[in-house]
Scaffold this motif. Structure first.
Motif, PDB file in Angstrom:
ATOM      1  N   GLY A 175      35.668  19.175  50.693  1.00 23.30           N
ATOM      2  CA  GLY A 175      36.198  20.132  50.972  1.00 23.30           C
ATOM      3  C   GLY A 175      35.819  21.597  50.207  1.00 23.30           C
ATOM      4  O   GLY A 175      35.831  22.825  50.899  1.00 23.30           O
ATOM      5  N   VAL A 176      35.557  21.481  48.918  1.00 19.30           N
ATOM      6  CA  VAL A 176      34.970  22.487  48.362  1.00 19.30           C
ATOM      7  C   VAL A 176      33.704  22.980  48.834  1.00 19.30           C
ATOM      8  O   VAL A 176      33.377  24.300  48.733  1.00 19.30           O
ATOM      9  N   SER A 177      32.801  22.174  49.232  1.00 23.75           N
ATOM     10  CA  SER A 177      31.444  22.520  49.509  1.00 23.75           C
ATOM     11  C   SER A 177      31.532  23.348  50.839  1.00 23.75           C
ATOM     12  O   SER A 177      30.571  23.949  51.212  1.00 23.75           O
ATOM     13  N   THR A 178      32.601  23.064  51.584  1.00 23.36           N
ATOM     14  CA  THR A 178      32.565  23.883  53.012  1.00 23.36           C
ATOM     15  C   THR A 178      33.214  25.227  52.898  1.00 23.36           C
ATOM     16  O   THR A 178      33.224  26.109  53.712  1.00 23.36           O
ATOM     17  N   VAL A 179      33.791  25.410  51.455  1.00 23.14           N
ATOM     18  CA  VAL A 179      34.210  26.658  51.353  1.00 23.14           C
ATOM     19  C   VAL A 179      33.138  27.619  50.322  1.00 23.14           C
ATOM     20  O   VAL A 179      33.647  28.814  50.007  1.00 23.14           O
ATOM     21  N   ASN A 180      32.076  27.205  50.281  1.00 24.78           N
ATOM     22  CA  ASN A 180      31.098  27.655  49.407  1.00 24.78           C
ATOM     23  C   ASN A 180      30.730  29.186  49.710  1.00 24.78           C
ATOM     24  O   ASN A 180      30.338  30.201  49.037  1.00 24.78           O
ATOM     25  N   TYR A 181      30.823  29.345  51.180  1.00 30.00           N
ATOM     26  CA  TYR A 181      30.480  30.429  51.547  1.00 30.00           C
ATOM     27  C   TYR A 181      31.149  31.784  51.329  1.00 30.00           C
ATOM     28  O   TYR A 181      30.817  32.898  51.432  1.00 30.00           O
ATOM     29  N   LEU A 182      32.434  31.429  50.858  1.00 30.27           N
ATOM     30  CA  LEU A 182      33.207  32.814  50.424  1.00 30.27           C
ATOM     31  C   LEU A 182      32.612  33.256  49.174  1.00 30.27           C
ATOM     32  O   LEU A 182      32.831  34.577  49.125  1.00 30.27           O
ATOM     33  N   ASP A 183      31.814  32.557  48.243  1.00 24.61           N
ATOM     34  CA  ASP A 183      31.238  33.334  47.327  1.00 24.61           C
ATOM     35  C   ASP A 183      30.252  34.446  47.818  1.00 24.61           C
ATOM     36  O   ASP A 183      30.046  35.482  47.233  1.00 24.61           O
ATOM     37  N   GLU A 184      29.377  34.195  48.810  1.00 29.40           N
ATOM     38  CA  GLU A 184      28.843  35.228  49.614  1.00 29.40           C
ATOM     39  C   GLU A 184      29.224  36.343  50.120  1.00 29.40           C
ATOM     40  O   GLU A 184      28.895  37.293  50.020  1.00 29.40           O
ATOM     41  N   VAL A 185      30.584  35.882  50.716  1.00 30.83           N
ATOM     42  CA  VAL A 185      31.261  37.106  51.094  1.00 30.83           C
ATOM     43  C   VAL A 185      31.880  38.037  50.075  1.00 30.83           C
ATOM     44  O   VAL A 185      31.839  39.264  50.157  1.00 30.83           O
ATOM     45  N   ASN A 186      32.169  37.382  48.853  1.00 28.07           N
ATOM     46  CA  ASN A 186      32.618  38.145  47.581  1.00 28.07           C
ATOM     47  C   ASN A 186      31.432  38.975  47.377  1.00 28.07           C
ATOM     48  O   ASN A 186      31.782  40.173  46.965  1.00 28.07           O
ATOM     49  N   LYS A 187      30.116  38.540  47.187  1.00 28.68           N
ATOM     50  CA  LYS A 187      28.897  39.287  46.665  1.00 28.68           C
ATOM     51  C   LYS A 187      28.793  40.719  47.766  1.00 28.68           C
ATOM     52  O   LYS A 187      28.493  41.616  47.246  1.00 28.68           O
ATOM     53  N   GLY A 188      28.832  40.152  48.994  1.00 28.32           N
ATOM     54  CA  GLY A 188      28.986  41.276  50.107  1.00 28.32           C
ATOM     55  C   GLY A 188      30.097  42.403  49.831  1.00 28.32           C
ATOM     56  O   GLY A 188      29.541  43.786  49.949  1.00 28.32           O
ATOM     57  N   THR A 189      30.980  42.077  49.573  1.00 28.97           N
ATOM     58  CA  THR A 189      32.145  43.166  49.218  1.00 28.97           C
ATOM     59  C   THR A 189      31.865  44.031  48.051  1.00 28.97           C
ATOM     60  O   THR A 189      32.089  45.121  48.120  1.00 28.97           O
ATOM     61  N   GLU A 190      31.222  43.091  47.103  1.00 32.38           N
ATOM     62  CA  GLU A 190      31.034  44.016  45.847  1.00 32.38           C
ATOM     63  C   GLU A 190      29.895  45.066  45.966  1.00 32.38           C
ATOM     64  O   GLU A 190      30.045  46.248  45.756  1.00 32.38           O
ATOM     65  N   THR A 191      28.891  44.849  46.911  1.00 36.82           N
ATOM     66  CA  THR A 191      28.079  45.649  47.216  1.00 36.82           C
ATOM     67  C   THR A 191      28.360  46.871  48.009  1.00 36.82           C
ATOM     68  O   THR A 191      27.891  47.979  47.958  1.00 36.82           O
ATOM     69  N   LEU A 192      29.340  46.583  48.945  1.00 39.35           N
ATOM     70  CA  LEU A 192      30.241  47.609  49.605  1.00 39.35           C
ATOM     71  C   LEU A 192      30.726  48.585  48.786  1.00 39.35           C
ATOM     72  O   LEU A 192      31.039  49.721  49.033  1.00 39.35           O
ATOM     73  N   GLY A 193      31.516  47.905  47.603  1.00 40.18           N
ATOM     74  CA  GLY A 193      32.146  48.597  46.683  1.00 40.18           C
ATOM     75  C   GLY A 193      31.200  49.766  45.914  1.00 40.18           C
ATOM     76  O   GLY A 193      31.232  50.883  45.837  1.00 40.18           O
ATOM     77  N   TYR A 194      29.677  49.341  45.680  1.00 41.11           N
ATOM     78  CA  TYR A 194      28.749  50.010  45.157  1.00 41.11           C
ATOM     79  C   TYR A 194      28.444  51.472  45.998  1.00 41.11           C
ATOM     80  O   TYR A 194      28.063  52.457  45.823  1.00 41.11           O
ATOM     81  N   LEU A 195      28.454  50.972  47.421  1.00 40.13           N
ATOM     82  CA  LEU A 195      27.903  52.015  48.447  1.00 40.13           C
ATOM     83  C   LEU A 195      28.904  52.852  48.559  1.00 40.13           C
ATOM     84  O   LEU A 195      28.903  54.176  48.730  1.00 40.13           O
TER      85      LEU A 195
END
Length: 162
Positions: free
Chosen positions: A128-148
């Motif tokens: 179950g945890v492995s299927t939710v790992n993609y959320l880390d990538e989403v968090n990284k994307g939102t951080e870069t949007l914050g920088y923009l």
């Protein structure tokens, strides 16, 4: 003379100041075959009033109300079932051994069984945890949007000052 009187009555009618007798005069005038050409636009309205006055409602109205389900009887039935269940219950079991299903006499067997069950739970949890790992990538994307967004704020400040 009659035409002037009708025009005055129409003006009063549009302002809502006519009496019932004056309204009847208007209805009688506009229900005639000949009406002044500049007043032809009022004729359909008064003919509608006359036709609408003759309409009748022909459907039957049911006067009986639908039966309403009385929920008090559900409470009475529930109390009766609980009372009968309490009265006819089986006698209490006197010994613990009759309820001791799935127990182990050997502690090592019990430990092995618990370890096996916990490993199975851990395995399913990790899936179950492995299927939710993609959320880390989403968090990284939102951080870069914050920088923009910060970069956009800085450029807007620069261009406003010039």
């Amino acid at each position: 003379m009659v035409l002037n009187n009708i025009e005055k009555l129409l003006e009063k009618y549009e302002n809502g100041e006519t009496s019932l007798h004056e309204e009847q005069q208007l209805k009688n005038y506009f229900l005639q075959e000949t009406v002044a050409p500049h007043l032809e636009m009022y004729k359909p309205m008064f003919t509608y009033f006359q036709v609408n006055k003759q309409e009748q409602f022909t459907k039957d109205l049911p006067l009986k109300t639908k039966k309403v389900f009385n929920y008090k009887w559900i409470a009475v039935a529930a109390v009766a079932v609980l009372t009968l269940g309490y009265y006819f219950k089986e006698p209490a079991v006197s010994s613990y051994e009759e309820y001791a299903y799935g127990t182990y006499d050997n502690p090592e067997d019990a430990l092995n069984e618990v370890t096996k069950q916990l490993a199975m739970i851990s395995n399913h949890f990790n899936k179950g945890v492995s299927t939710v790992n993609y959320l880390d990538e989403v968090n990284k994307g939102t951080e870069t949007l914050g920088y923009l967004n910060e970069m956009e704020n800085a450029t807007s400040i620069i261009f406003k000052k010039q």
